[in-house]
Design an enzyme around this catalytic site. Structure first.
Site, PDB file in Angstrom:
ATOM      1  N   HIS A  76       0.772  -1.131   0.002  1.00 47.01           N
ATOM      2  CA  HIS A  76      -0.033  -0.068  -0.149  1.00 47.01           C
ATOM      3  C   HIS A  76       0.858   1.213   0.169  1.00 47.01           C
ATOM      4  O   HIS A  76       1.672   1.420   0.987  1.00 47.01           O
ATOM      5  CB  HIS A  76      -0.945  -0.028   1.225  1.00 47.01           C
ATOM      6  CG  HIS A  76      -1.818   1.450   1.367  1.00 47.01           C
ATOM      7  ND1 HIS A  76      -2.299   1.917   0.133  1.00 47.01           N
ATOM      8  CD2 HIS A  76      -1.972   1.969   2.301  1.00 47.01           C
ATOM      9  CE1 HIS A  76      -3.009   2.831   0.604  1.00 47.01           C
ATOM     10  NE2 HIS A  76      -2.619   3.039   1.773  1.00 47.01           N
TER      11      HIS A  76
ATOM     12  N   ASP B 113       1.431   4.726   0.160  1.00 44.65           N
ATOM     13  CA  ASP B 113       1.088   6.345   0.572  1.00 44.65           C
ATOM     14  C   ASP B 113       2.225   7.009  -0.195  1.00 44.65           C
ATOM     15  O   ASP B 113       3.525   7.069   0.380  1.00 44.65           O
ATOM     16  CB  ASP B 113       0.992   6.524   1.899  1.00 44.65           C
ATOM     17  CG  ASP B 113       0.210   5.719   2.682  1.00 44.65           C
ATOM     18  OD1 ASP B 113      -1.259   5.940   2.161  1.00 44.65           O
ATOM     19  OD2 ASP B 113       0.320   4.624   3.458  1.00 44.65           O
TER      20      ASP B 113
ATOM     21  N   ASP C 273      -7.704   1.907   2.342  1.00 44.31           N
ATOM     22  CA  ASP C 273      -7.321   2.751   3.623  1.00 44.31           C
ATOM     23  C   ASP C 273      -8.221   4.250   3.506  1.00 44.31           C
ATOM     24  O   ASP C 273      -7.672   4.950   4.478  1.00 44.31           O
ATOM     25  CB  ASP C 273      -5.894   3.007   3.581  1.00 44.31           C
ATOM     26  CG  ASP C 273      -5.641   3.291   5.347  1.00 44.31           C
ATOM     27  OD1 ASP C 273      -6.353   3.075   6.121  1.00 44.31           O
ATOM     28  OD2 ASP C 273      -4.457   3.796   5.441  1.00 44.31           O
TER      29      ASP C 273
ATOM     30  N   HIS D 125      -5.339  10.369   0.862  1.00 41.97           N
ATOM     31  CA  HIS D 125      -5.997  10.694   2.199  1.00 41.97           C
ATOM     32  C   HIS D 125      -4.812  11.107   2.960  1.00 41.97           C
ATOM     33  O   HIS D 125      -5.233  12.249   3.765  1.00 41.97           O
ATOM     34  CB  HIS D 125      -6.529   9.255   2.758  1.00 41.97           C
ATOM     35  CG  HIS D 125      -5.736   8.135   2.881  1.00 41.97           C
ATOM     36  ND1 HIS D 125      -5.865   6.936   2.484  1.00 41.97           N
ATOM     37  CD2 HIS D 125      -4.622   8.101   3.369  1.00 41.97           C
ATOM     38  CE1 HIS D 125      -4.913   6.039   2.752  1.00 41.97           C
ATOM     39  NE2 HIS D 125      -3.981   6.556   3.147  1.00 41.97           N
TER      40      HIS D 125
END
Length: 896
Positions: free
Chosen positions: A12, A14, A124, A350
């Site tokens: 994942h 980010d 997420d 996010h």
């Protein structure tokens, strides 16, 4: 029959979070290098899921451009699984259109590579938007995977009938408010449940004994999903050995290295008839309320304000103007708009838009906002010039100064517009600059008035003239500097239809004295009054408003509340034993700013003495990584004055009051809100969300422990009874709360904290938001509940200013007053007007704000038979109905 375990390798990613972007970027390069080597050297390593976002490929190739062919090979062979989105966005804090543009650009990027994973991927996201099912289906996706928003309940626990947001299984049906339904896949044991699989026997036995039991607790079939990765996880290079060992140790299971396509196909084949259904938005409603992460809506509010500014520029100003201008030029700036949209979308993950990263991350966001904004403004000005040059202004005199006002919103709009009109010019080639300036200063300036295209005089405020420097940048020759004399003209433009324009001119006035009837009265208190409202300004700066239509009085509106905050960028927590500090105990200063017959403004200055920060214990608790829920820090005994200046604006014939509040924040660890006590009897309220006006309960669920209940919004929140209601609108203020006392709407203006939060201690001194901040918001009043939709449309339109440009007297192909589209629909919200990618269609998109079908009309003069499109703007076989279904999202296309 053996149960099958599907192990999907992933990371994942980010792009920026607890480290600056380039720190994560360099680690991404290492990950991709490792993957490409692994694909070539290990035949047992079948595939890697690239986190649903194609921007990772751009980020990698920016550093390793020579490896593009290797990347293409890995994608073509199905080893590197990409898409379908451009980035992994935060659902709630970006606009409806931004969510769609993420899919459109992601689709275009996937088409370049020739592959895409057909999965709505939200691992997420901090809660999931209620219209996800309809949006996914309209993008050709019938399943979504997500990690948050649903409370998983195992087989030994009862799922209560009134719990719409819990599930027995990790697989469930997810139904949107319009009735659309997709398969939902919950990462019930998170997207790391198969991370770092041991390749040694004893560790593997322990690992798989636990992990298989956890997966089986929630799985509805014999197909178990193991996500082999987590945040920024390096690829597990020995996963093939680990899988081989698992097959040897657990013969009742078959372990395979797999992918989402194969896993979902198998699950669908064996899915039980009844796996449960969740409904609408999924925001952890049935949890203890501490980790909804909704308070990210108020972290670094300036980011949200900039985001709103750029979204409105691209979606509601630049694209509509460019679409209108296309009729004249047959040219549409697709490439430039894609560039701007990509810059903006890079701020939408996010950890970025939520404001929950380290300071360096959010500093880097600002140039992206600024660049996207400047591109949008340039393109809008270019289109505006094309349009006004084509508007016929021959009805005005030679001595006039015409200007054209465009309404690029999808709503009829009444608003005041200000334009700086040039009345004289002296190019630098005619003399020395300062002498030219002096000549213009010395020349007498006549009195002016404003007339419309029918020659009627329009009430306007016209300033004294000013002389300043200016320049033109012609497209076919060198720049042209000059000195020019200007006057500033402010007027109210009434009832301008959606996607239309009207023309005015500044002309020399005949001397006359006009009696101006003021909307301001002053005896013991200042009172503002128009045809619809009577507004008393109390000595403490709060407002008592009488809605004349309903004879309903609302008292103590605009109360300032300041509260301590000892949590972090994700979550608010008031220190134990403290009480909010309210402005209602302080005397305010009140003065007149503007007093015109069509618009009045008052300035209210309120001063509060508040603690300068939290006490010293907070820093100690932060360093020790004490869970925010158990912190004992309080507020400092040292007080500082916080000055809050608010400009209140009332316009003629308007039921809406608008506010602009300025705060010079010099205090830390606190939250500032404006309170609007409604006194209305209601158990639910409505708020603007993603392609939805969502209904939410005013009270929390039985499982809720958090003493607060923050919520997301975009343009407005509303509380109403059967025959009265209040709509509080905003510009980039995405957090609100409904307080039980008087059903008060609490609008967060500012939240100042000093750490990131989550899994460690990451100081964020810039999240204290020290300095001067401005906030724009408003309040509107309505009678019968059906009338609330008009206040919603006003709130949307208020975010989209009129576009206005001066021109000359000339003939043209466009009428001085005309509409580009006709738009009608009492519950219709318009989100886009733009060209399709191939320029074959004019695309118009909107949605039904209501829970009932509604009649809508959208027509274009030369073509009244539009095509029905999906969200990817592909033609559908169905006809366009005049009835818009409940909560329906609709995209139509007119032939070009």
């Amino acid at each position: 029959m053996k149960k099958k375990v599907y192990i999907i390798s992933h990371s994942h990613w980010d792009r920026e979070w607890y480290m600056p972007y380039e720190q994560h970027h360099m680690r991404l390069v290492e990950l991709m290098d490792d993957l490409l080597e692994l694909f070539e050297t290990d035949s047992e390593f079948k595939s890697f899921h690239l986190d649903g976002q194609t921007i990772i490929l751009d980020d990698y190739l920016e550093v390793r451009p020579e490896r593009k062919a290797d990347v293409q090979k890995a994608i073509s062979e199905g080893k590197l699984r990409i898409g379908p989105f451009y980035i992994l966005q935060d659902d709630f804090l970006i606009s409806s259109e931004s969510n769609v543009r993420n899919m459109l650009i992601g689709k275009k990027e996937c088409e370049k590579w020739g592959a895409s994973v057909k999965l709505g991927y939200f691992p997420d996201t901090f809660g999931n938007m209620g219209q996800t099912p309809q949006m996914m289906l309209q993008a050709g996706l019938d399943v979504a995977a997500f990690g948050r928003g649903v409370k998983p309940v195992g087989f030994n626990n009862e799922v209560l009938d009134d719990e719409n947001y819990t599930s027995q299984f990790s697989e469930m049906w997810w139904q949107g408010p319009d009735g659309s339904e997709i398969l939902g896949l919950l990462f019930a044991n998170w997207y790391s449940n198969g991370n770092e699989i041991p390749a040694q026997k004893e560790e593997a036995i322990t690992f798989w004994t636990q992990k298989l039991a956890e997966a089986e607790k929630f799985a509805s079939t014999d197909h178990l999903l193991m996500m082999n990765g987590v945040d920024h996880q390096p690829v597990q290079k020995d996963v093939g050995q680990a899988i081989a060992l698992a097959n040897e140790l657990f013969p009742d299971y078959e372990f395979i290295h797999s992918n989402f396509e194969d896993y979902l196909k198998a699950v669908r084949q064996d899915l039980p008839e009844k796996v449960g259904t969740v409904h609408g938005e999924l925001t952890s409603q049935e949890t203890d309320g501490w980790f909804t992460l909704a308070n990210t809506a108020s972290a670094r509010v300036f980011l949200k304000q900039w985001n709103t500014k750029v979204q409105r520029q691209l979606e509601n100003i630049t694209e509509p103007l460019a679409a209108m201008a296309y009729d004249l030029t047959q040219d549409y700036p697709h490439d430039q708009l894609d560039y701007a949209w990509k810059l903006l979308l890079q701020n939408h993950p996010h950890d970025s838009i939520c404001g929950c990263s380290v300071d360096e991350v959010h500093r880097e966001m600002m140039p992206r906002f600024e660049k996207a904004s400047e591109v949008g403004k340039f393109l809008a000005e270019d289109a505006l010039t094309t349009l006004v040059d084509a508007v016929d202004t021959t009805q005005f005199s030679e001595a006039s100064y015409p200007f054209v006002v465009f309404n690029t919103s999808g709503y009829q709009k009444t608003d005041c517009v200000t334009i700086t009109v040039e009345i004289d010019r002296k190019p630098f080639k005619e003399g020395i600059p300062h002498e030219l300036w002096q000549k213009l200063e010395d020349e007498p300036t006549p009195s002016f008035e404003v007339i419309d295209s029918q020659g009627q005089t329009i009430t306007a405020a016209i300033s004294a003239p000013k002389v300043r420097f200016g320049y033109d940048l012609p497209k076919d020759r060198f720049r042209v500097p000059y000195m020019a004399k200007y006057v500033e003209v402010t007027l109210q433009v009434k009832d301008l239809p959606a996607f239309s324009w009207t023309t005015f001119a500044l002309e020399e006035a005949q001397l006359q004295t006009e009696t101006v009837e003021s909307m301001i009265m002053h005896n013991k208190n200042y009172v503002l009054e128009n045809e619809l409202l009577n507004v008393k300004i109390n000595n403490d700066g709060t407002l008592d408003v009488l809605d004349k239509k309903t004879n309903r009085k609302y008292i103590e509106l605009l109360t300032i509340e300041d509260t301590g905050d000892i949590a972090n960028e994700y979550i608010f927590k008031q220190p134990e034993g403290t009480e909010p500090i309210l402005s209602s105990t302080q005397q305010a200063d009140i003065s007149v700013v503007m007093d015109e017959s069509f618009k009045v403004q008052l300035k209210i200055v309120q001063r509060l003495m508040i603690p300068e920060a939290a006490d010293e214990l907070l820093e100690q608790e932060q360093i020790a990584v004490v869970d925010f829920r158990y912190r004992k820090a309080g507020r400092s005994n040292k007080l500082r004055e916080m000055t809050v200046e608010t400009i209140i604006t009332m316009e003629k014939d308007s039921s809406r009051l608008s506010f602009e509040t300025t705060i010079d924040n010099q205090c830390k660890d606190h939250r500032v809100r404006m309170l609007f006590p409604t006194g209305l009897e209601a158990t639910t309220h409505e708020a603007d969300s993603i392609y939805e006006v969502v209904t939410r309960p005013n009270q929390v669920s039985k499982s809720w422990e958090n003493p607060t209940n923050p919520q997301h919004q975009h343009a407005f929140v509303n509380i109403h009874e059967e025959n009265a209601g209040v709509t509080v609108s905003n510009y980039g203020l995405n957090e609100y709360e409904i307080l039980a006392e008087n059903n008060t709407i609490a609008l967060t203006l500012l939240r100042a904290v000093g750490e990131l939060g989550d899994w460690g201690y990451f100081p964020t001194p810039e999240a204290q938001c020290l300095g001067v901040h401005q906030f724009e918001y408003g309040i509107d009043f309505h009678g019968a509940k059906e009338e609330r939709y008009a206040t919603y449309q006003t709130a949307y339109a208020d975010q989209i200013p009129f576009s206005v440009k001066q021109t000359t007297k000339h003939s043209g192909t466009l009428q001085p007053q005309a509409g580009y589209l006709t738009v009608q629909g009492e519950t219709l919200a318009i989100t886009a007007m733009k060209n399709s990618e191939d320029n074959e269609l004019l695309v118009v998109r909107g949605f039904n704000m209501g829970a009932s079908a509604s009649e809508v009309t959208i027509t274009k003069k030369e073509n009244d038979s539009p095509h029905l499109l999906n969200l990817l703007e592909e033609k559908q076989s169905a006809e366009v109905s005049s009835e818009l279904g409940a909560y329906e999202i609709r995209t139509i296309g007119f032939n070009r």
